[in-house]
Write a protein that holds these residues in place. Structure first.
Motif, PDB file in Angstrom:
ATOM      1  N   LYS A 192       0.288   9.715   4.844  1.00 48.93           N
ATOM      2  CA  LYS A 192       0.899   8.385   4.761  1.00 48.93           C
ATOM      3  C   LYS A 192       0.730   7.681   6.097  1.00 48.93           C
ATOM      4  CE  LYS A 192       5.411   6.353   3.690  1.00 48.93           C
ATOM      5  NZ  LYS A 192       6.809   6.726   3.405  1.00 48.93           N
ATOM      6  N   SER A 246      -1.721   7.394   1.360  1.00 49.50           N
ATOM      7  CA  SER A 246      -0.854   6.249   1.085  1.00 49.50           C
ATOM      8  C   SER A 246      -0.790   5.350   2.318  1.00 49.50           C
ATOM      9  CB  SER A 246       0.547   6.744   0.725  1.00 49.50           C
ATOM     10  OG  SER A 246       1.429   5.666   0.565  1.00 49.50           O
ATOM     11  N   PHE A 247      -0.938   4.046   2.096  1.00 52.87           N
ATOM     12  CA  PHE A 247      -0.903   3.072   3.178  1.00 52.87           C
ATOM     13  C   PHE A 247       0.132   1.996   2.913  1.00 52.87           C
ATOM     14  CE2 PHE A 247      -4.940   4.977   3.850  1.00 52.87           C
ATOM     15  CZ  PHE A 247      -5.197   4.862   5.198  1.00 52.87           C
ATOM     16  N   LEU A 248       0.871   1.654   3.945  1.00 53.00           N
ATOM     17  CA  LEU A 248       1.710   0.469   3.957  1.00 53.00           C
ATOM     18  C   LEU A 248       1.190  -0.354   5.117  1.00 53.00           C
ATOM     19  CD1 LEU A 248       4.168  -1.082   2.874  1.00 53.00           C
ATOM     20  CD2 LEU A 248       5.550   0.130   4.580  1.00 53.00           C
ATOM     21  N   ALA A 292       1.967   4.143   7.729  1.00 51.97           N
ATOM     22  CA  ALA A 292       2.776   2.925   7.640  1.00 51.97           C
ATOM     23  C   ALA A 292       2.565   2.133   8.923  1.00 51.97           C
ATOM     24  CB  ALA A 292       4.243   3.270   7.435  1.00 51.97           C
ATOM     25  N   SER A 345      -2.694   3.315  -2.422  1.00 56.71           N
ATOM     26  CA  SER A 345      -3.462   4.533  -2.250  1.00 56.71           C
ATOM     27  C   SER A 345      -4.901   4.160  -1.917  1.00 56.71           C
ATOM     28  CB  SER A 345      -3.396   5.337  -3.553  1.00 56.71           C
ATOM     29  OG  SER A 345      -4.079   6.547  -3.409  1.00 56.71           O
ATOM     30  N   ASP A 375       3.408  -3.567  -0.498  1.00 61.20           N
ATOM     31  CA  ASP A 375       3.739  -2.285  -1.104  1.00 61.20           C
ATOM     32  C   ASP A 375       2.772  -1.203  -0.645  1.00 61.20           C
ATOM     33  OD1 ASP A 375       5.865  -3.336  -2.728  1.00 61.20           O
ATOM     34  OD2 ASP A 375       4.320  -4.217  -4.016  1.00 61.20           O
ATOM     35  N   HIS A 376       3.205   0.041  -0.802  1.00 53.58           N
ATOM     36  CA  HIS A 376       2.314   1.169  -0.514  1.00 53.58           C
ATOM     37  C   HIS A 376       1.138   1.140  -1.487  1.00 53.58           C
ATOM     38  CE1 HIS A 376       4.750   3.527   2.334  1.00 53.58           C
ATOM     39  NE2 HIS A 376       5.764   2.916   1.754  1.00 53.58           N
TER      40      HIS A 376
END
Length: 140
Positions: free
Chosen positions: A133, A54-56, A135, A66, A63-64
């Motif tokens: 994840k 998951s990337f922000l 961010a 995938s 938005d996040h």
């Protein structure tokens, strides 16, 4: 007073994580991931992430999202085409629980001679030794 000092010392020692914990492993993996980035070894860099992760990231929107390892490697291969000498200088690394926060300055020079320097902060969340994840925060 002596009892209070002993209790405070015991609490401080109990709160410290011994070497070899996930905390240390995650910090080492974050450093290794940035080393792969600076070698421009995009597949090695992507291997530090789960499949998918998951990337922000402002480059992906608000938005996040995938991303697979192949998509991660492709993104950075494209960045290298725009800035062949792209480099991240890590200026701070802070671990807490399953998260490692990395402060760094990204820089690069385009073929036309224009260049950039951009301070960035990334919070990496680890699970079972891989980043689940990412961010990333910077002024887009």
């Amino acid at each position: 007073m002596r009892t209070v000092c002993v209790i405070i010392l015991a609490v401080c020692v109990a709160g410290c994580q011994p070497p070899g914990t996930d905390h240390d492993v995650n910090t080492a993996k974050a450093k290794q991931m940035f080393e792969a980035f600076n070698r421009h070894d995009w597949n090695a860099m992507a291997s530090f992430y789960t499949e998918p992760a998951s990337f922000l990231d402002p480059s992906f929107g608000m938005d996040h999202v995938s991303k697979t390892r192949n998509e991660i490697a492709a993104k950075y291969a494209d960045l290298e085409k725009m800035f062949p000498d792209v480099h991240d200088e890590v200026t701070g690394l802070y671990a807490s629980g399953d998260k490692v926060t990395v402060e760094f300055v990204s820089s690069g020079t385009a073929p036309d001679g224009s260049s950039f320097r951009l301070p960035i902060a990334t919070i990496l969340t680890f699970k079972d030794g891989l980043i689940v994840k990412d961010a990333t925060y910077y002024d887009n």
